[in-house]
Design an enzyme around this catalytic site. Structure first.
Site, PDB file in Angstrom:
ATOM      1  N   ARG A   1      34.748  55.030  34.930  1.00  0.00           N
ATOM      2  CA  ARG A   1      35.223  56.350  35.037  1.00  0.00           C
ATOM      3  C   ARG A   1      34.134  57.578  35.042  1.00  0.00           C
ATOM      4  NH1 ARG A   1      40.358  55.706  32.177  1.00  0.00           N
ATOM      5  NH2 ARG A   1      41.686  57.493  32.327  1.00  0.00           N
TER       6      ARG A   1
ATOM      7  N   ARG B   1      56.086  60.373  31.921  1.00  0.00           N
ATOM      8  CA  ARG B   1      55.963  59.071  31.548  1.00  0.00           C
ATOM      9  C   ARG B   1      56.306  58.814  30.414  1.00  0.00           C
ATOM     10  NH1 ARG B   1      50.149  57.221  33.017  1.00  0.00           N
ATOM     11  NH2 ARG B   1      49.648  59.084  32.085  1.00  0.00           N
TER      12      ARG B   1
ATOM     13  N   ARG C   1      53.100  59.533  25.585  1.00  0.00           N
ATOM     14  CA  ARG C   1      51.993  59.630  25.365  1.00  0.00           C
ATOM     15  C   ARG C   1      51.553  60.979  24.593  1.00  0.00           C
ATOM     16  NH1 ARG C   1      48.585  56.604  29.654  1.00  0.00           N
ATOM     17  NH2 ARG C   1      47.026  58.333  29.263  1.00  0.00           N
TER      18      ARG C   1
HETATM   19  P1  ADP Z   1      48.115  55.932  36.014  1.00  0.00           P
HETATM   20  O1  ADP Z   1      47.820  54.430  35.433  1.00  0.00           O
HETATM   21  O2  ADP Z   1      47.379  56.133  37.146  1.00  0.00           O
HETATM   22  O3  ADP Z   1      47.922  57.253  35.196  1.00  0.00           O
HETATM   23  P2  ADP Z   1      50.962  55.088  35.951  1.00  0.00           P
HETATM   24  O4  ADP Z   1      51.109  53.933  36.607  1.00  0.00           O
HETATM   25  O5  ADP Z   1      51.102  55.480  34.269  1.00  0.00           O
HETATM   26  O6  ADP Z   1      49.797  56.051  36.310  1.00  0.00           O
HETATM   27  O7  ADP Z   1      52.058  56.174  36.615  1.00  0.00           O
HETATM   28  C1  ADP Z   1      52.239  57.559  35.976  1.00  0.00           C
HETATM   29  C2  ADP Z   1      53.820  57.580  35.991  1.00  0.00           C
HETATM   30  O8  ADP Z   1      54.404  57.624  37.320  1.00  0.00           O
HETATM   31  C3  ADP Z   1      54.572  56.756  35.167  1.00  0.00           C
HETATM   32  O9  ADP Z   1      55.608  57.507  34.735  1.00  0.00           O
HETATM   33  C4  ADP Z   1      55.133  55.807  36.410  1.00  0.00           C
HETATM   34  O10 ADP Z   1      56.500  55.151  35.624  1.00  0.00           O
HETATM   35  C5  ADP Z   1      55.293  56.755  37.536  1.00  0.00           C
HETATM   36  N1  ADP Z   1      55.052  56.096  38.907  1.00  0.00           N
HETATM   37  C6  ADP Z   1      54.065  55.428  39.095  1.00  0.00           C
HETATM   38  N2  ADP Z   1      54.199  55.124  40.307  1.00  0.00           N
HETATM   39  C7  ADP Z   1      55.254  55.688  40.939  1.00  0.00           C
HETATM   40  C8  ADP Z   1      55.728  55.864  42.426  1.00  0.00           C
HETATM   41  N3  ADP Z   1      55.383  55.410  43.426  1.00  0.00           N
HETATM   42  N4  ADP Z   1      56.748  56.788  42.522  1.00  0.00           N
HETATM   43  C9  ADP Z   1      57.182  57.630  41.203  1.00  0.00           C
HETATM   44  N5  ADP Z   1      56.946  57.435  40.126  1.00  0.00           N
HETATM   45  C10 ADP Z   1      55.690  56.489  39.986  1.00  0.00           C
HETATM   46  P1  AMP Z   2      44.098  56.197  30.698  1.00  0.00           P
HETATM   47  O1  AMP Z   2      45.406  55.220  30.156  1.00  0.00           O
HETATM   48  O2  AMP Z   2      43.562  55.372  31.629  1.00  0.00           O
HETATM   49  O3  AMP Z   2      44.920  57.327  31.311  1.00  0.00           O
HETATM   50  O4  AMP Z   2      43.196  56.605  29.750  1.00  0.00           O
HETATM   51  C1  AMP Z   2      43.596  57.451  28.588  1.00  0.00           C
HETATM   52  C2  AMP Z   2      42.331  57.923  27.689  1.00  0.00           C
HETATM   53  O5  AMP Z   2      41.410  57.063  27.496  1.00  0.00           O
HETATM   54  C3  AMP Z   2      41.427  58.761  28.573  1.00  0.00           C
HETATM   55  O6  AMP Z   2      41.796  60.228  29.038  1.00  0.00           O
HETATM   56  C4  AMP Z   2      40.126  58.716  28.079  1.00  0.00           C
HETATM   57  O7  AMP Z   2      40.110  59.575  26.865  1.00  0.00           O
HETATM   58  C5  AMP Z   2      40.239  57.313  27.294  1.00  0.00           C
HETATM   59  N1  AMP Z   2      39.548  56.192  28.307  1.00  0.00           N
HETATM   60  C6  AMP Z   2      39.951  55.416  28.914  1.00  0.00           C
HETATM   61  N2  AMP Z   2      39.274  54.647  29.708  1.00  0.00           N
HETATM   62  C7  AMP Z   2      38.046  55.112  29.600  1.00  0.00           C
HETATM   63  C8  AMP Z   2      36.833  55.110  30.187  1.00  0.00           C
HETATM   64  N3  AMP Z   2      36.465  54.018  30.896  1.00  0.00           N
HETATM   65  N4  AMP Z   2      36.083  55.867  29.797  1.00  0.00           N
HETATM   66  C9  AMP Z   2      35.946  56.859  28.827  1.00  0.00           C
HETATM   67  N5  AMP Z   2      37.365  57.162  28.256  1.00  0.00           N
HETATM   68  C10 AMP Z   2      38.122  56.265  28.663  1.00  0.00           C
END
Ligand code: ADP
Ligand code: AMP
Length: 209
Positions: free
Chosen positions: A88, A122, A155
């Site tokens: 990151r 989400r 979350r």
């Molecule tokens: P990230 O890991 O990048 O934070 P997620 O995979 O958790 O993102 O997806 C964020 C939200 O968007 C979730 O609620 C997921 O179900 C939804 N989502 C993911 N891809 C799509 C898509 N192509 N179209 C609509 N909603 C999506």
């Molecule tokens: P994510 O599930 O990837 O959206 O991460 C949720 C939270 O976890 C982020 O906002 C950070 O606070 C922490 N986090 C996850 N991965 C990392 C990383 N590689 N470095 C620092 N913080 C992280």
């Protein structure tokens, strides 16, 4: 294959990583999932990480790098992995260079307001980490995980205010990785708008799978 999923919060990294991991028969390694599990279990690591996560800030590098290095050394990661949420920043990317040779970096990009809509809608399963969206990707039974039957939750850091901070954190600290991996010839840009299956198709295409 060893693949990194790069992109701002809410772009769909986790959703796509799970599908790719199933297809390639390699583990999906999400640093966010590992940290949330530690927070839930109230481990020392979780207690340390919680305040950063709740504020939408990055957990300090030393902690996250050690945690990820340990995970990448587990036997199931020997054949490859889909890394989601790491690295990151440049310090983490440099540390990763010493841990594994990466084959490709999938860079998901999406309009900021769409990112906010995705994160605020989400829902996740605290038991098996499955991800849903209230509008675009709901579970079959309202509030219940399709995969394991547990009650799904929102979350803490998916509140709009924290989501916007997380997007700023991404822009400031993670976005420079786009140029970093482009310079190494590893970057594969993928527009993350459209149905989940459509985005998956684009990813498979850029990875020539
Ligand atoms: P990230 O890991 O990048 O934070 P997620 O995979 O958790 O993102 O997806 C964020 C939200 O968007 C979730 O609620 C997921 O179900 C939804 N989502 C993911 N891809 C799509 C898509 N192509 N179209 C609509 N909603 C999506
Ligand atoms: P994510 O599930 O990837 O959206 O991460 C949720 C939270 O976890 C982020 O906002 C950070 O606070 C922490 N986090 C996850 N991965 C990392 C990383 N590689 N470095 C620092 N913080 C992280």
């Amino acid at each position: 294959m060893r693949i990194i999923m790069l992109g701002p919060p809410g772009a769909g990294k986790g959703t796509q990583a799970v599908k790719l991991a199933e297809r390639l028969k390699v583990p999906h390694i999400s640093t966010g999932d590992i940290l949330r599990r530690n927070v839930a279990k109230k481990t020392k690591l979780g207690q340390h990480a919680q305040k950063y996560m709740a504020a939408g800030k990055l957990v300090p590098d030393d902690v996250v790098i050690e945690m990820t290095a340990k995970r990448l050394k587990e036997p199931d990661a020997k054949r490859g992995f889909i890394l989601d949420g790491f690295p990151r920043n440049l310090a983490q990317a440099t540390a990763l260079d010493g841990l594994a040779e990466i084959d490709a970096v999938v860079n998901l990009f999406l309009d900021p307001e769409d990112l906010v809509k995705r994160s605020t809608g989400r829902w996740v399963c605290p038991n098996c980490d499955a991800v849903y969206h209230v509008l675009t990707n709901p579970p079959k039974r309202r509030g219940v995980c399709d995969k394991c039957g547990s009650a799904i939750i929102q979350r803490e850091d998916d509140k709009e205010e924290v989501v916007r901070t997380r997007i700023r954190t991404y822009d400031d600290q993670t976005a420079p990785l786009v140029a970093h991996y482009k310079g190494k010839g590893l970057l594969r840009d993928v527009y993350a708008s459209g149905h989940i299956a459509e985005v998956q198709h684009r990813i498979l295409e850029v990875l020539r799978l």
